[in-house]
Scaffold this active site. Structure first.
Site, PDB file in Angstrom:
ATOM      1  N   ASN A  48       1.879  -3.447  -2.053  1.00 11.01           N
ATOM      2  CA  ASN A  48       2.324  -3.189  -0.682  1.00 11.01           C
ATOM      3  C   ASN A  48       1.849  -4.288   0.262  1.00 11.01           C
ATOM      4  O   ASN A  48       0.758  -4.854   0.105  1.00 11.01           O
ATOM      5  CB  ASN A  48       1.931  -1.792  -0.193  1.00 11.01           C
ATOM      6  N   GLU A  50       1.551  -4.780   4.273  1.00  6.52           N
ATOM      7  CA  GLU A  50       1.644  -4.148   5.595  1.00  6.52           C
ATOM      8  C   GLU A  50       1.823  -5.194   6.688  1.00  6.52           C
ATOM      9  O   GLU A  50       1.739  -6.409   6.446  1.00  6.52           O
ATOM     10  CB  GLU A  50       0.390  -3.290   5.831  1.00  6.52           C
ATOM     11  N   CYS A  59       6.695  -1.436   0.758  1.00  8.80           N
ATOM     12  CA  CYS A  59       5.997  -0.703  -0.309  1.00  8.80           C
ATOM     13  C   CYS A  59       5.920  -1.550  -1.585  1.00  8.80           C
ATOM     14  O   CYS A  59       6.760  -2.430  -1.830  1.00  8.80           O
ATOM     15  CB  CYS A  59       6.748   0.578  -0.647  1.00  8.80           C
ATOM     16  N   GLU A  61       6.573  -0.704  -4.650  1.00 12.45           N
ATOM     17  CA  GLU A  61       7.715  -0.548  -5.560  1.00 12.45           C
ATOM     18  C   GLU A  61       8.857  -1.479  -5.155  1.00 12.45           C
ATOM     19  O   GLU A  61       9.467  -2.147  -5.994  1.00 12.45           O
ATOM     20  CB  GLU A  61       8.238   0.897  -5.537  1.00 12.45           C
ATOM     21  N   CYS A  92       7.860   6.709  -2.246  1.00 11.49           N
ATOM     22  CA  CYS A  92       8.412   7.280  -1.014  1.00 11.49           C
ATOM     23  C   CYS A  92       9.938   7.386  -1.144  1.00 11.49           C
ATOM     24  O   CYS A  92      10.543   6.869  -2.094  1.00 11.49           O
ATOM     25  CB  CYS A  92       8.028   6.425   0.192  1.00 11.49           C
ATOM     26  N   CYS A  95      11.915   4.078  -1.415  1.00  9.20           N
ATOM     27  CA  CYS A  95      11.723   3.455  -2.735  1.00  9.20           C
ATOM     28  C   CYS A  95      12.502   4.203  -3.806  1.00  9.20           C
ATOM     29  O   CYS A  95      13.039   3.601  -4.732  1.00  9.20           O
ATOM     30  CB  CYS A  95      10.243   3.382  -3.087  1.00  9.20           C
TER      31      CYS A  95
HETATM   32  N1  THU Z   1       3.189   2.797  -0.007  1.00  7.95           N
HETATM   33  C1  THU Z   1       3.660   2.171  -1.121  1.00  7.95           C
HETATM   34  O1  THU Z   1       3.389   0.989  -1.350  1.00  7.95           O
HETATM   35  N2  THU Z   1       4.433   2.883  -1.962  1.00  7.95           N
HETATM   36  C2  THU Z   1       4.772   4.194  -1.783  1.00  7.95           C
HETATM   37  O2  THU Z   1       5.570   4.728  -2.542  1.00  7.95           O
HETATM   38  C3  THU Z   1       4.179   4.970  -0.704  1.00  7.95           C
HETATM   39  C4  THU Z   1       3.487   4.176   0.338  1.00  7.95           C
HETATM   40  C5  THU Z   1       2.347   2.040   0.915  1.00  7.95           C
HETATM   41  C6  THU Z   1       3.007   1.707   2.216  1.00  7.95           C
HETATM   42  C7  THU Z   1       1.804   1.539   3.120  1.00  7.95           C
HETATM   43  O3  THU Z   1       1.328   0.216   2.990  1.00  7.95           O
HETATM   44  C8  THU Z   1       0.762   2.466   2.530  1.00  7.95           C
HETATM   45  O4  THU Z   1       1.199   2.784   1.224  1.00  7.95           O
HETATM   46  C9  THU Z   1       0.545   3.742   3.316  1.00  7.95           C
HETATM   47  O5  THU Z   1       1.738   4.386   3.548  1.00  7.95           O
END
Ligand code: THU
Length: 135
Positions: A48, A50, A59, A61, A92, A95
């Site tokens: 991920n 940010e 994310c 994925e 999520c 994704c």
């Molecule tokens: N996140 C992912 O990388 N994958 C997911 O399926 C759920 C959330 C990350 C996004 C963000 O950087 C952190 O988790 C908190 O939401």
């Protein structure tokens, strides 16, 4: 859905764990690694990423799937998602839709240091949106 051997599954989870170490998550501190297996056996990773403008966050994925496409592979057989949360993290909603695009029959392996949960893409997103539904 193609079954993965336990060796293939372990390799994918190991790759996702390694990718987690490259996550950029200074805001949530929720570090996620993902690894995708394409049809020819190639494994590609993502983490991920940010942003100070939270909505720009990517994310793990989707980072992995974008890297897979960029490397020339379009067929997604399996995805591993690795976190160190108390319970396995499932992808999520956005994704799930992206997984459905490239791997409608993909296996999704959600792992922590102490637990693994396995799903199919269809279990996670039944009746995924398609521009031209096949039936
Ligand atoms: N996140 C992912 O990388 N994958 C997911 O399926 C759920 C959330 C990350 C996004 C963000 O950087 C952190 O988790 C908190 O939401």
């Amino acid at each position: 859905m193609t079954e993965l051997s336990s060796e293939q599954e372990q390799k994918l989870v190991d790759a996702a764990r390694e990718a987690r170490g490259r996550a950029y998550a200074p805001y949530s501190k929720f570090f996620v690694g993902a690894a995708v297996l394409s049809a020819d056996g190639t494994i590609v990773c993502g983490a991920n990423v940010e942003n100070a403008s939270f909505g720009a966050t990517l994310c793990a994925e989707r980072a992995a799937i974008a890297a897979m496409l960029s490397a020339g592979h379009q067929s997604l057989l399996a995805v591993a998602v690795y976190t160190e949360a108390d319970v396995p993290t499932t992808p999520c909603g956005i994704c799930r839709q992206v997984i459905a695009e490239f791997g409608p029959r993909a296996i999704v392996i959600c792992a922590t240091p102490s637990a693994v949960q396995t799903f199919t893409a269809d279990q996670l997103l039944p009746a995924a949106f398609a521009l031209k539904p096949s039936s």
